[in-house]
Design an enzyme around this catalytic site. Structure first.
Site, PDB file in Angstrom:
ATOM      1  N   ARG A  83      38.592   8.075  69.763  1.00  0.00           N
ATOM      2  CA  ARG A  83      38.947   7.937  68.327  1.00  0.00           C
ATOM      3  C   ARG A  83      39.675   6.612  68.049  1.00  0.00           C
ATOM      4  O   ARG A  83      40.599   6.552  67.236  1.00  0.00           O
ATOM      5  CB  ARG A  83      39.836   9.106  67.866  1.00  0.00           C
ATOM      6  CG  ARG A  83      39.182  10.455  67.931  1.00  0.00           C
ATOM      7  CD  ARG A  83      38.023  10.565  66.946  1.00  0.00           C
ATOM      8  NE  ARG A  83      37.623  11.945  66.774  1.00  0.00           N
ATOM      9  CZ  ARG A  83      36.809  12.600  67.585  1.00  0.00           C
ATOM     10  NH1 ARG A  83      36.278  11.981  68.626  1.00  0.00           N
ATOM     11  NH2 ARG A  83      36.492  13.851  67.351  1.00  0.00           N
ATOM     12  N   SER A 111      39.727  17.154  62.189  1.00  0.00           N
ATOM     13  CA  SER A 111      40.851  17.249  63.138  1.00  0.00           C
ATOM     14  C   SER A 111      42.006  16.396  62.637  1.00  0.00           C
ATOM     15  O   SER A 111      41.844  15.201  62.429  1.00  0.00           O
ATOM     16  CB  SER A 111      40.448  16.724  64.512  1.00  0.00           C
ATOM     17  OG  SER A 111      39.354  17.425  65.010  1.00  0.00           O
ATOM     18  N   GLU A 125      45.579  12.053  64.097  1.00  0.00           N
ATOM     19  CA  GLU A 125      44.332  11.295  64.130  1.00  0.00           C
ATOM     20  C   GLU A 125      44.040  10.692  62.751  1.00  0.00           C
ATOM     21  O   GLU A 125      43.433   9.634  62.621  1.00  0.00           O
ATOM     22  CB  GLU A 125      43.174  12.221  64.547  1.00  0.00           C
ATOM     23  CG  GLU A 125      41.940  11.471  64.954  1.00  0.00           C
ATOM     24  CD  GLU A 125      40.663  12.134  64.508  1.00  0.00           C
ATOM     25  OE1 GLU A 125      39.874  11.450  63.828  1.00  0.00           O
ATOM     26  OE2 GLU A 125      40.453  13.318  64.822  1.00  0.00           O
TER      27      GLU A 125
HETATM   28  N1  EPU Z   1      40.815  26.213  70.498  1.00  0.00           N
HETATM   29  C1  EPU Z   1      41.732  27.230  70.353  1.00  0.00           C
HETATM   30  N2  EPU Z   1      42.274  27.453  69.122  1.00  0.00           N
HETATM   31  C2  EPU Z   1      41.949  26.685  68.046  1.00  0.00           C
HETATM   32  C3  EPU Z   1      41.022  25.643  68.194  1.00  0.00           C
HETATM   33  C4  EPU Z   1      40.470  25.418  69.438  1.00  0.00           C
HETATM   34  O1  EPU Z   1      42.055  27.942  71.306  1.00  0.00           O
HETATM   35  O2  EPU Z   1      42.472  26.972  66.972  1.00  0.00           O
HETATM   36  C5  EPU Z   1      40.188  25.989  71.812  1.00  0.00           C
HETATM   37  C6  EPU Z   1      38.712  26.398  71.771  1.00  0.00           C
HETATM   38  O3  EPU Z   1      38.554  27.749  72.050  1.00  0.00           O
HETATM   39  C7  EPU Z   1      38.113  25.540  72.862  1.00  0.00           C
HETATM   40  C8  EPU Z   1      38.955  24.274  72.784  1.00  0.00           C
HETATM   41  O4  EPU Z   1      40.148  24.615  72.103  1.00  0.00           O
HETATM   42  O5  EPU Z   1      38.289  26.126  74.116  1.00  0.00           O
HETATM   43  C9  EPU Z   1      38.239  23.125  72.111  1.00  0.00           C
HETATM   44  O6  EPU Z   1      37.852  23.498  70.806  1.00  0.00           O
HETATM   45  P1  EPU Z   1      36.586  22.823  70.050  1.00  0.00           P
HETATM   46  O7  EPU Z   1      35.392  22.854  70.920  1.00  0.00           O
HETATM   47  O8  EPU Z   1      36.525  23.432  68.703  1.00  0.00           O
HETATM   48  O9  EPU Z   1      36.946  21.299  69.967  1.00  0.00           O
HETATM   49  P2  EPU Z   1      38.303  20.535  69.677  1.00  0.00           P
HETATM   50  O10 EPU Z   1      38.785  19.932  70.942  1.00  0.00           O
HETATM   51  O11 EPU Z   1      39.229  21.434  68.950  1.00  0.00           O
HETATM   52  C10 EPU Z   1      37.089  18.243  69.245  1.00  0.00           C
HETATM   53  C11 EPU Z   1      37.038  17.165  68.189  1.00  0.00           C
HETATM   54  C12 EPU Z   1      36.219  17.626  66.992  1.00  0.00           C
HETATM   55  C13 EPU Z   1      34.821  17.935  67.471  1.00  0.00           C
HETATM   56  C14 EPU Z   1      34.911  19.022  68.565  1.00  0.00           C
HETATM   57  C15 EPU Z   1      33.574  19.330  69.178  1.00  0.00           C
HETATM   58  C16 EPU Z   1      39.105  15.905  68.433  1.00  0.00           C
HETATM   59  C17 EPU Z   1      40.444  15.587  67.855  1.00  0.00           C
HETATM   60  N3  EPU Z   1      38.387  16.822  67.769  1.00  0.00           N
HETATM   61  O12 EPU Z   1      37.788  19.354  68.685  1.00  0.00           O
HETATM   62  O13 EPU Z   1      36.144  16.543  66.073  1.00  0.00           O
HETATM   63  O14 EPU Z   1      34.013  18.386  66.403  1.00  0.00           O
HETATM   64  O15 EPU Z   1      35.781  18.562  69.640  1.00  0.00           O
HETATM   65  O16 EPU Z   1      33.173  18.309  70.026  1.00  0.00           O
HETATM   66  O17 EPU Z   1      38.736  15.328  69.456  1.00  0.00           O
HETATM   67  C18 EPU Z   1      37.144  15.573  64.133  1.00  0.00           C
HETATM   68  O18 EPU Z   1      37.439  14.605  64.835  1.00  0.00           O
HETATM   69  O19 EPU Z   1      37.439  15.610  62.907  1.00  0.00           O
HETATM   70  C19 EPU Z   1      36.490  16.731  64.741  1.00  0.00           C
HETATM   71  C20 EPU Z   1      36.255  17.846  64.053  1.00  0.00           C
END
Ligand code: EPU
Length: 335
Positions: A161, A235, A331
């Site tokens: 990012r 995010s 972010e």
């Molecule tokens: N999780 C939780 N609780 C929550 C949210 C997530 O326990 O409330 C756990 C999920 O169960 C999973 C892990 O955290 O095990 C990761 O969750 P997820 O796959 O939803 O991805 P993320 O790490 O929360 C990142 C990006 C997103 C992108 C997703 C999918 C960042 C800051 N965010 O989110 O990007 O869509 O991966 O690749 O890196 C954005 O930048 O605006 C964005 C939405």
């Protein structure tokens, strides 16, 4: 044309109602030149889709709204295509038009809000793909000299990012177009767990580019709020990179802590999970809150000020620090 005192509520996906001292859309490079010549304000903000920022007060400067449009195939080979896209195009519409033409590489980035020009700025990423994987070059207008400079991948210094445009060259350039190298032949990246699960649900065993795009759209719409219905900027925080030793300490209490590899001594840990474990998921404060389905996303339930959302994020940072010893980083750009 420059107008005075324009409300920006419809120009930011958080739906924050603030006023900008000056406002001017640009449709061409000559528009940019003319605006820079006639503007009265010192401070300047280039706005694409307004999907990665939080206005915390009225903006005492000029907002330049990017309306540069156009998509052009520059080179086509047997297995690749080079496409130049103007920075004011909508990112998702660009993804869909490439996906429908069977040009691959950005289908995992379907439904990310914002403009094409913002995509390299913060090296947008999702489901195992980042812009840097398909990036060829970009053209940008150098505000100080009026020259147009070309940046290759190395020049952009992409990180998680991050890019040079958020750091060393912040506010010095207006991105005009971005050129991508996409693939022909239907090779897909479906290794991300959530995509695999979604494809299985869709009964798809040999996914096409369009299948991947549909799977991503389905995952995103099931978890992430639609900014047209509920103000948000995706995010709000980055997933923090922490020492492996700290992860091991956390795992003593939470063996299932979600994390991804970073480098030999570090891992990336899911900020949404940390926030949820601090009890914030689904909680609201005044007119804003933490999304009930993804704790990484802060939402405006209507009428919230940017300051309220910022203060909420400060409380979250404080709690995560207190409970896990990890400092979350925002972010979203705070303005
Ligand atoms: N999780 C939780 N609780 C929550 C949210 C997530 O326990 O409330 C756990 C999920 O169960 C999973 C892990 O955290 O095990 C990761 O969750 P997820 O796959 O939803 O991805 P993320 O790490 O929360 C990142 C990006 C997103 C992108 C997703 C999918 C960042 C800051 N965010 O989110 O990007 O869509 O991966 O690749 O890196 C954005 O930048 O605006 C964005 C939405």
């Amino acid at each position: 044309m420059i107008t005075q005192n324009v409300n920006l509520k419809n120009y930011n996906t958080f739906g924050i109602s603030i006023s900008s001292k000056e406002f001017a859309p640009f449709f061409s490079i000559s528009d940019i030149q003319s605006i820079l010549e006639h503007k009265k304000s010192e401070e300047m903000l280039v706005l694409g889709g307004g999907s990665n920022l939080l206005f915390t007060k009225d903006f005492d400067g000029i907002v330049l709204k990017n309306e540069l449009k156009g998509i052009e195939i520059q080179e086509e080979g047997q297995d690749h295509v080079v496409v130049k896209c103007s920075s004011g195009e909508s990112w998702h519409e660009f993804v869909i038009s490439m996906t429908e033409a069977n040009y691959g590489g950005i289908e995992n980035l379907s439904l990310i809000p914002g403009s094409v020009g913002a995509s390299p700025m913060q090296n947008i990423g999702a489901y195992g793909v980042e812009i840097k994987d398909v990036f060829e070059s970009l053209e940008a207008y150098h505000i100080a000299t009026g020259e147009i400079h070309t940046f290759n991948k190395f020049d952009c210094a992409f990180g998680y990012r991050e890019s040079v445009f958020k750091r060393k060259l912040k506010n010095q350039y207006i991105i005009l177009s971005v050129t991508f190298r996409l693939t022909k032949g239907g090779k897909v990246n479906s290794s991300y767990g959530a995509i695999e699960a979604e494809l299985a649900k869709m009964n798809v065993s040999s996914p096409t580019i369009i299948d991947i795009s549909r799977a991503v759209i389905s995952i995103r719409t099931s978890k992430l709020p639609d900014p047209k219905k509920l103000g948000n900027a995706g995010s709000f925080f980055k997933n923090p990179v922490i020492a492996k030793s700290l992860l091991e300490k956390i795992q003593m209490n939470y063996p299932d802590t979600p994390h991804y590899p970073a480098d030999a001594d570090h891992v990336k840990i899911a900020a949404g999970w940390l926030i949820e474990k601090c009890g914030w998921k689904g909680k609201s404060k005044g007119n804003c809150g933490v999304h009930a389905l993804q704790a990484l996303v802060l939402v405006n339930y209507g009428g919230s000020t940017g300051k309220e959302i910022f203060d909420l994020s400060t409380e979250i940072i404080r709690d995560v620090k207190h409970n896990f010893g990890i400092e979350l980083e925002r972010e979203v750009n705070i303005i």
